[in-house]
Design an enzyme around this catalytic site. Structure first.
Site, PDB file in Angstrom:
ATOM      1  CB  THR A 155     -42.247  43.251 -29.619  1.00  0.00           C
ATOM      2  OG1 THR A 155     -43.055  41.974 -29.299  1.00  0.00           O
ATOM      3  CG2 THR A 155     -41.926  42.616 -31.118  1.00  0.00           C
ATOM      4  CG  HIS A 156     -45.376  44.918 -27.165  1.00  0.00           C
ATOM      5  ND1 HIS A 156     -46.187  45.930 -27.147  1.00  0.00           N
ATOM      6  CD2 HIS A 156     -45.348  44.152 -28.066  1.00  0.00           C
ATOM      7  CE1 HIS A 156     -46.999  45.714 -28.239  1.00  0.00           C
ATOM      8  NE2 HIS A 156     -46.586  44.593 -28.849  1.00  0.00           N
ATOM      9  CB  SER A 277     -22.740  54.662  -6.418  1.00  0.00           C
ATOM     10  OG  SER A 277     -23.282  55.418  -5.155  1.00  0.00           O
ATOM     11  CE  LYS A 283     -26.402  51.164  -9.281  1.00  0.00           C
ATOM     12  NZ  LYS A 283     -26.936  52.278  -8.948  1.00  0.00           N
ATOM     13  CG  ASN A 285     -24.303  53.624 -11.540  1.00  0.00           C
ATOM     14  OD1 ASN A 285     -25.044  52.532 -11.454  1.00  0.00           O
ATOM     15  ND2 ASN A 285     -24.312  54.583 -10.775  1.00  0.00           N
ATOM     16  CD  GLU A 290     -27.779  56.202 -16.501  1.00  0.00           C
ATOM     17  OE1 GLU A 290     -28.674  55.999 -15.908  1.00  0.00           O
ATOM     18  OE2 GLU A 290     -26.646  56.435 -16.093  1.00  0.00           O
TER      19      GLU A 290
END
Ligand code: ARG
Length: 461
Positions: A155-156, A277, A283, A285, A290
């Site tokens: 949570t949070h 990348s 990388k 990704n 996204e």
């Protein structure tokens, strides 16, 4: 060619013609437009506007055009304002102007466009529900792959309590199952047949609307011609349902972007759904996720666009309503694409069981289990909360984690801690106290997984 013009002394200006053209985007409706026109022709035949032979020639021509329209070249050099007008021109070429001109008897583009979009949307909804249930099936498979794995629940964005991996995935299963229901609800309101409404006042020809509805697979006919001409609720209903699909996909994407990153590090995605990348060789990704998250924003915008377009429109049809199409088509297209992508991501996803368990063990995620145990022994919960809170504070000060404590050291810290409570320092133990319906207890989760499998079987369309 135009479907109007007799009353004008000059044609539209070039700029207006360009401005008002919808063909570039409404050509997507070609197949449903042709099917709708064939059903309308049969309706006209039944009331004697078309003879048997005329109806047959028209329907054959429309069928032929359906074939032809599979090829993109169908619209080459089309200068018409919209898809409906292109169809009339092509019909004229095939059956002659005299007969082609009869097809629009008792019909307006207002009821025609509503019919077309409803037919088109119904197919997208069915496809969406198929993809959605496919995704849900894949989530259950991923859940069943690690049935006893423990992960930290947050949570949070802070570690909160340990939960079972299938419990976490089943949360998304619930969201998607509501989405499936919502798409089904939207389908009901989409699946109503508007033809016969005319421009706004009802057709002047008593076509058998029920027959046309049956032929095109509609469950009902619209009840008020003015409503049918001016209504776009059915699109908004779909878009709302699609928005929630995207919202849920986006939250799942966000979770996994985090969980697979170095800072969390307890999940992984396959190479097939990640990208590198151009500059940083190391990388990997999560671009697929996204993009899903990004498309959610775009889809929400489309929804708002239609709401705002409709809010001030006087009854009934206004040309503003042509602006409904691009956002609607985009919502459907992006939702379907995102569902397909999400499923592919889930197929490659894996859990790093050890790392997930370690994450659940750290940060005192078991603290609630200890407080619950004290409360079970009769201590008022707020006091139990305070005792365990002090235990955590002391641990933080001394750099200890939960597993650095034992039954003895706990009892030394506070006499209310009994020896059996030390077991709860292991996150797997506390789970067992949550055998409540909807909870993350191992038996509850196993039952929930089974129930979900059965429910999915029922839902499959
Ligand atoms: N392209 C128009 C639309 O999508 C078709 C309806 C045209 N009707 C009219 N009265 N101009 O809304």
């Amino acid at each position: 060619m135009k479907l109007w013009g007799g009353r004008f002394e000059t044609g539209p200006s070039e700029v207006f013609e360009r401005f008002g053209r919808s063909l570039d985007f409404d050509k997507i409706l070609i197949d449903v437009d042709l099917r709708g026109s064939a059903a309308h022709a049969r309706g006209l035949r039944k009331i004697g506007i078309l003879s048997e032979g005329e109806c047959r020639r028209l329907v054959e021509a429309l069928e032929g055009l359906r074939e032809e329209a599979r090829d993109d070249a169908f619209f080459n050099n089309a200068a018409e304002e919209d898809v409906h007008t292109v169809v009339i021109r092509k019909l004229k070429e095939l059956v002659g102007a005299e007969l082609a001109d009869k097809i629009h008897t008792g019909r307006s583009r207002n009821d025609q466009v509503s019919l077309d979009v409803r037919l088109w949307l119904r197919e997208r909804i069915d496809e969406g529900r198929r993809l959605l249930t496919g995704l849900m099936e894949e989530l259950l498979r991923l859940a069943g792959k690690y049935p006893r794995a423990i992960i930290p629940g947050y949570t949070h964005t802070r570690r909160a309590q340990p939960v079972l991996w299938p419990h976490y995935l089943l949360a998304y299963f619930e969201m998607f199952s509501r989405d499936c229901e919502r798409l089904g609800e939207a389908r009901k309101r989409v699946n109503v047949m508007p033809l016969g409404s005319g421009a706004l006042a009802g057709s002047g020809f008593p076509v058998d609307r029920e027959m046309i509805a049956r032929e095109l697979g509609f469950e009902a006919v619209t009840r008020n011609s003015m409503d049918a001409s001016g209504d776009r609720d059915f699109m908004l209903d779909f878009e709302h349902a699609a928005n929630l699909v995207m919202l849920h996909l986006s939250r799942l994407a966000e979770d996994w972007i985090l969980y697979t990153g170095e800072e969390y590090g307890w999940m992984d995605l396959g190479d097939g759904v990640t990208s590198g990348s151009s500059m940083m060789p190391q990388k990997r990704n999560p671009d697929s996720l996204e993009l899903i998250r990004g498309k959610a924003g775009r889809v929400f915008g489309n929804y708002l666009a239609l709401l705002v377009t409709m809010k001030g429109l006087p009854m009934t049809y206004n040309r503003d309503m042509q602006e409904d199409k691009e956002p609607l088509f985009d919502v459907a297209r992006q939702m379907l694409a995102s569902l397909e992508m999400a499923r592919a991501v889930v197929e490659t996803a894996s859990l790093k069981e050890e790392a997930a368990r370690a994450a659940a063990e750290e940060s005192w995620a078991v603290a609630t289990d200890l407080a619950d145990a004290l409360a079970r022994k009769g201590m008022p919960f707020h006091r139990a909360h305070k005792v365990v809170g002090r235990l955590v504070l002391e641990s933080v000060r001394e750099g200890k984690s939960a597993k650095d404590w034992s039954g003895e050291s706990l009892a030394a810290f506070a006499p209310e801690f009994t020896a059996d409570m030390a077991a709860l320092l292991d996150p797997g133990e506390g789970l067992k106290t949550r055998e409540i319906v909807g909870g993350t207890g191992p038996k509850a989760v196993a039952a929930a997984l089974e129930e979900a499998q059965a429910r999915l079987k029922q839902m499959k369309c």
